[in-house]
Design a protein around this motif. Structure first.
Motif, mmCIF file in Angstrom:
data_model
loop_
_atom_site.group_PDB
_atom_site.id
_atom_site.type_symbol
_atom_site.label_atom_id
_atom_site.label_comp_id
_atom_site.label_asym_id
_atom_site.label_seq_id
_atom_site.Cartn_x
_atom_site.Cartn_y
_atom_site.Cartn_z
ATOM 1 N N PHE A 44 12.975 42.858 8.653
ATOM 2 C CA PHE A 44 11.842 42.070 9.152
ATOM 3 C C PHE A 44 12.015 40.610 8.757
ATOM 4 N N ALA A 45 11.701 39.711 9.701
ATOM 5 C CA ALA A 45 11.893 38.280 9.471
ATOM 6 C C ALA A 45 10.974 37.735 8.382
ATOM 7 N N GLY A 46 9.823 38.350 8.225
ATOM 8 C CA GLY A 46 8.878 37.867 7.221
ATOM 9 C C GLY A 46 7.742 38.854 7.047
ATOM 10 N N LYS A 47 6.856 38.517 6.141
ATOM 11 C CA LYS A 47 5.735 39.397 5.812
ATOM 12 C C LYS A 47 4.818 39.635 7.013
ATOM 13 N N GLU A 48 4.527 38.572 7.763
ATOM 14 C CA GLU A 48 3.620 38.704 8.918
ATOM 15 C C GLU A 48 4.175 39.696 9.948
ATOM 16 N N GLU A 49 5.463 39.589 10.219
ATOM 17 C CA GLU A 49 6.096 40.506 11.174
ATOM 18 C C GLU A 49 6.048 41.938 10.650
ATOM 19 N N LEU A 50 6.329 42.104 9.363
ATOM 20 C CA LEU A 50 6.302 43.436 8.755
ATOM 21 C C LEU A 50 4.901 44.035 8.803
ATOM 22 N N LEU A 51 3.886 43.247 8.417
ATOM 23 C CA LEU A 51 2.519 43.770 8.421
ATOM 24 C C LEU A 51 2.059 44.140 9.827
#
Length: 201
Positions: A44-51
């Protein structure tokens, strides 16, 4: 690779629904999934994408669980069919009430999560609305009432029970199944045509 992604999604969804976006750090998510942060960022590119992906994943699982209580394509026994569906829905809301409360607090902070956070509730609403509309066409439910209003009256009752039962137990003295029966007694008095009321009781 897929198993790692699945573990990350499940860990992220679980932590997000327990602690919100602030508490669901990438470090905690990685640790919960049994991987390091480098592995997390490979997926995942970052936390927002993962969440976002995690909440979507959780919504899909919720819909699969609720599918067991799906309403029939052709309405027949309105009371019996609604009872099965509403019991499954109430159980789902009850099991997920903590997560729902956390989600509601996150909507304003993370607008991108609103759609996946509402996916399960929207699924329930669409299922119920389609059933009410078909039952109305078949003459099993009053034709002079709006489908949306009838659907909202039913679903609002179940959501209130599912979210508030543990907070205000004195307001919900009956067990869930008995509550559903009581709700249906009240709701069907308003929804059923006069010639069908005796049949449903």
């Amino acid at each position: 690779m897929e198993a790692t992604r699945e573990r990350l999604l499940e860990a992220a969804n679980r932590l997000f629904l327990e602690a919100g976006s602030r508490g669901a750090t990438t470090r905690r998510i990685a640790r919960e999934a049994g991987v390091n942060e480098v592995t997390l960022f490979r997926h995942f590119a970052g936390k927002e994408e993962l969440l976002s992906a995690a909440v979507e994943h959780g919504a899909e699982q919720g819909i699969r669980r609720l599918a067991a209580g799906t309403l029939p394509a052709e309405p027949g026994d309105v009371r019996g069919e609604l009872r099965t569906f509403l019991l499954a829905t109430l159980q789902g809301f009850t099991e997920g009430r903590r997560a729902i409360r956390v989600s509601m607090a996150e909507w304003e902070r993370h607008p991108s999560l609103q759609e996946p956070l509402l996916r399960t509730a929207n699924y329930v609403y669409r299922q119920l609305r389609a059933y009410v509309k078909k039952a109305q066409v078949c003459g099993l439910i009053r034709a002079d009432l709006g489908v949306t209003v009838m659907t909202e009256a039913i679903i609002a009752t179940i959501i209130a029970d599912g979210l508030l039962r543990d907070l205000m137990p004195e307001r919900f003295p009956l067990r869930p199944a008995a509550s559903i029966d009581a709700y249906l007694d009240i709701l069907l008095q308003g929804l059923l045509p006069e010639d069908k009321k005796g049949v449903a009781e």
